[in-house]
Enzyme design. Structure first.
Site, PDB file in Angstrom:
ATOM      1  N   HIS A 265       0.749  -6.108  -2.102  1.00  0.00           N
ATOM      2  CA  HIS A 265       1.539  -5.115  -2.843  1.00  0.00           C
ATOM      3  C   HIS A 265       1.570  -5.408  -4.338  1.00  0.00           C
ATOM      4  CE1 HIS A 265       3.076  -2.841   0.587  1.00  0.00           C
ATOM      5  NE2 HIS A 265       3.128  -3.985   1.233  1.00  0.00           N
ATOM      6  N   ASP A 325       4.979  -9.506   2.671  1.00  0.00           N
ATOM      7  CA  ASP A 325       4.626  -8.630   3.792  1.00  0.00           C
ATOM      8  C   ASP A 325       3.227  -8.037   3.636  1.00  0.00           C
ATOM      9  OD1 ASP A 325       5.763  -7.279   1.516  1.00  0.00           O
ATOM     10  OD2 ASP A 325       5.382  -5.450   2.672  1.00  0.00           O
ATOM     11  N   GLU A 326       2.677  -7.625   4.758  1.00  0.00           N
ATOM     12  CA  GLU A 326       1.474  -6.791   4.810  1.00  0.00           C
ATOM     13  C   GLU A 326       0.335  -7.305   3.938  1.00  0.00           C
ATOM     14  OE1 GLU A 326       2.763  -2.307   5.805  1.00  0.00           O
ATOM     15  OE2 GLU A 326       3.309  -2.898   3.781  1.00  0.00           O
ATOM     16  N   VAL A 327      -0.019  -8.553   4.116  1.00  0.00           N
ATOM     17  CA  VAL A 327      -1.130  -9.095   3.344  1.00  0.00           C
ATOM     18  C   VAL A 327      -2.437  -8.854   4.106  1.00  0.00           C
ATOM     19  CG1 VAL A 327      -2.081 -11.148   2.254  1.00  0.00           C
ATOM     20  CG2 VAL A 327       0.406 -10.840   2.405  1.00  0.00           C
ATOM     21  N   ASP A 378       7.217 -10.800   8.125  1.00  0.00           N
ATOM     22  CA  ASP A 378       5.828 -11.248   8.273  1.00  0.00           C
ATOM     23  C   ASP A 378       5.700 -12.759   8.038  1.00  0.00           C
ATOM     24  OD1 ASP A 378       6.317  -8.616   7.116  1.00  0.00           O
ATOM     25  OD2 ASP A 378       4.162  -8.267   7.295  1.00  0.00           O
TER      26      ASP A 378
END
Lengths: 532, 532
Positions: A265, A325-327, A378
């Site tokens: 992000h 998060d969301e890597v 995460d």
């Protein structure tokens, strides 16, 4: 031609009820204990006063409460501010004094995780006594008091004889705004903080930057917003803006927890900070696009260290949200230098180890700065041995999934903030606040000790489809459902049908205070929204 | 922590494209034919003029166009109106004149079903020639012209050399507002009319009264709103209000089609008109509640006759919507007098015959008043032999169902308005405008003659969950999808991905014009919404 006949007729009755009774239980979120009598007292704006109790540790000059008295006077007597003529002081009115006694001194600090927000309010003939441990509790009590006042059909103000003993169920009652996917002008944020205080929210989680834009104007790295904001002047938050948000929040007992989410992000960060992001490769050559923050370079940690040092100096709260998060691993996997680093570190092909390595470095930085880190779930999911004082925020999964996650996290001794069921940027037709209201944050398998590790919850208003045009009506009154779940006694507030007329009433109060809160169903408010 | 990563990255690119090119195809809804060249001309507000062509049948003094010139000047040059300093007239700018030629005279009438909205627009050096048959076509052309003008990064105004030949695909392009479930203040309606004209909508279907409230202040029956409105003063439309809505609409080439829905949806009517509604029975005695309009009494038809006579005198449009939907038979079935009437009329136990009897009476009234009736599809569903000039509005069913309905209706020779797929009060998360855009109103089994009976479509914004707080961001830009479907060539406008950047651009234009239109996805506009 309108589909909702059955619901219409049913709910219509309910709405109707709420308008025919003189007033519905006055306070949202519901106080822990209320005793109300039918005995009522007339209030006159001319003969109404706020004073500090003689035994109060804080006195005139207390910044938080002096300002609150001024604010709540206008909220309690909205017509008074409107009137252009001087009001006559009628002799048949008796005076009414609100006496506020705060046990602990301190008016210039910031609310924090340990703030005592409890209060006791006793309304009787001619006076209201408000007692609290801290100024933050006094603010909560003033809010409740303001909601107890009502007007009859002739415009006279009344308050009923009432006893309230109140305290929050959870210490962390958050609301997230996302100012990266769309820029939100300062006044939209300030207005949201006003509305938050009406529902007793106490944490503003400011998801200030993300992939699409970097509106935070950094003192140390001005190019981050110069190059990463949608526009370097019109779409940024200056240091002055941020100070204003923090002070506006403080005055309302609201903490500001900023989020600087990495290593994913971060696309917008890369525009103003060369070599921060990982260059992705196509075959043997860089493709020209970039992935997450490059975790292999010393320069990355130097940069992040300086940035978080600045963040610490700007945001007084003891928490800082560091994302995680969301890597996506595909870019890291494409890059030969990252591969070499993996080998050197002995990570094999397990990129979660690289991610953990990065996050540990960031968590060490924030720990050194005496900040408590919050991370998205995460980080826990891929690496269970993270510092135990790290707070985990749950954002995904079905009810069963997030409940299982809460079991695991609290078993590991972590404090938890629940957000998954409160992603209210996800809209649907009809009364979707009922889903938010039905959530039971401590309903998972675990010991009493584990349950206590749930420090609260958070409403999230992500910005993919939200900007200043639709923020307020999407947030309010929908967010109020979570506000009551997080403040009130769950056993007394699980029935949505009982909550409905109270929420309808509270929504009209929000309109009266200038909050563009959307309707819950067919009906009207005496004072409709007047903007536009 | 935000779910839409894949879509984010994909769509982000698209948004990005729309901001990097200097401008996207200028006009929404897409004109039938456009030829645009890269040749561009500078416009100066000081040296810009609207004039009537020498061969124009309408001249200075034409109410509709004089007002439109004034309006569109400010729309084309938004900064000019803002500026407080006098602007220097720079000699390097050449003048630019818009010459408007209308073939038919007439500026004081109202748009109607036969209005010719076609226009031709030719932009070349120093001038634009706008030709139309009627003033209504000229309005559409001015709207297109205004959308062709753009500003560069220095604030200079430009227009490209352009040729447009344009006309609407459908004559009826409606938008429904419901002012009964929630009252909408006058300014919210006027603002909606402004936005409608930007998307070339031409029918305001005013669902003015319904079960919850009766805000129409009747000259003949003032008790209808005195007793049936949410409030007899603050929540009504006076005759003056209505005249203002009609004139505001006329100036924008928009028809106002009022709906007085009966015999169902009339609970609020009963409050101010005794004996109008059917008393429901519980066993042998009246239960105290009321059902649909009582179709058995002469007094009912006397009342409805007088009401529609008033409606005719107030609303100039040749159409009137008389409802006829969702009639529940249970109350009629409970009432012994209705039973006796059924017997006398030989209706047996078939209450659809009673309903048809009632609707025929109403349709006869409106026919006598020289009004064309529109009814909801229910009237056709239970009674196929209704007067053939009655227009049927389709509001329910799946795609397959409404397509089958269109087949049957057009086979019976009726004109049809399609609304079922455009109930955009039904919101969902994400880019739901794409569904509205994909609708193909003539895609059903039938002859070419049958297809021609589809006179258009209508976006509906029912009011269960909508009032002035959220009306505008829910309507715009979501309604624009249907606007393009109803105006433009379907073959050129079926691809939503191609439409996306154009709609993003148009939404920024709406913001610039003060319409609180919500975002379509991540991104920003140069001029964001400034209200609140």
């Amino acid at each position: 031609m309108s589909h909702t006949r059955t619901c219409l007729q049913l709910c219509f009755l309910l709405v109707f009820l709420s308008y025919t009774v003189q007033r519905v239980n006055g306070v949202w979120p519901l106080p822990q204990q209320t005793e109300e009598s039918a005995e009522r007292y007339t209030l006159s704006p001319q003969l109404f006063s706020f004073t500090y109790g003689t035994d109060s540790a804080v006195k005139v000059g207390c910044s938080v409460l002096d300002a609150a008295f001024k604010r709540y006077f206008s909220i309690i007597f909205p017509d008074f501010a409107d009137a252009s003529e001087p009001h006559p002081v009628w002799s048949q009115f008796k005076g009414f004094g609100v006496s506020v006694s705060v046990k602990s001194s301190g008016c210039d600090g910031y609310p924090d995780e340990d703030s005592d927000e409890s209060y006791k309010l006793s309304v009787s003939e001619g006076q209201a006594l408000l007692r609290s441990v801290s100024v933050w509790g006094a603010l909560r009590g003033l809010e409740s008091l303001s909601q107890l006042v009502y007007q009859d059909d002739y415009g006279s103000y009344f308050i009923n004889k009432t006893q309230i003993v109140d305290f929050p169920r959870f210490a962390y009652r958050g609301l997230l705004l996302d100012t990266s996917r769309h820029y939100l002008p300062l006044h939209a944020i300030l207005k949201t903080l006003d509305a938050m205080s009406y529902s007793k929210f106490n944490v503003f989680h400011w998801h200030i930057v993300d992939d699409p834009s970097f509106p935070y104007q950094s003192r140390s790295f001005p190019d981050l917003s110069n190059k990463g904001a949608f526009h370097p002047f019109t779409h940024i938050y200056t240091q002055t803006d941020i100070r204003r948000v923090i002070e506006h929040s403080r005055m309302r007992g609201i903490r500001v927890v900023p989020e600087f989410d990495s290593p994913g992000h971060t696309q917008s960060w890369g525009k103003g900070q060369p070599d921060l992001l990982t260059p992705c490769y196509k075959g043997d050559v860089p493709s020209g696009s970039f992935g997450p923050v490059n975790p292999t370079l010393d320069s990355t940690y130097n940069f992040m260290g300086r940035l978080f040092k600045e963040v610490k100096s700007v945001f007084p709260d003891s928490y800082v949200h560091i994302g995680g998060d969301e890597v996506s691993f595909s870019c890291w996997m494409s890059n030969p230098n990252v591969g070499a680093f993996m080998k050197k570190m002995g990570f094999g092909k397990d990129y979660t180890k690289l991610e953990s390595f990065y996050m540990e470095n960031i968590m060490n930085m924030t720990a050194t700065l005496n900040k408590t880190s919050i991370v998205w779930q995460d980080v826990f999911d891929y690496h269970e041995r993270i510092p135990q004082d790290t707070i985990l925020e749950i954002w995904k999964g079905t009810t069963a999934q997030y409940q299982a996650e809460m079991s695991r996290m609290t078993k590991a001794g972590h404090r938890v903030v629940l957000s998954a069921p409160w992603y209210i940027n996800h809209i649907s037709y009809g009364q979707d606040w009922r889903y938010s209201y039905a959530i039971q944050p401590q309903n998972f398998t675990g010991t009493e000790e584990q349950k206590k590790l749930v420090i609260g919850g958070e409403v999230a208003m992500w910005g993919e489809y939200v900007d200043a045009t639709n923020l307020t009506p999407r947030l309010w009154p929908r967010a109020c459902a979570a506000a009551e779940r997080l403040w009130s006694d769950e056993a007394k507030t699980l029935n949505t049908d009982l909550a409905f007329p109270r929420l309808v009433d509270f929504r009209c109060k929000l309109l009266r205070r200038g909050i563009q809160a959307e309707p819950l169903f067919v009906g009207y408010c005496r004072h409709e929204y007047n903007g536009l």
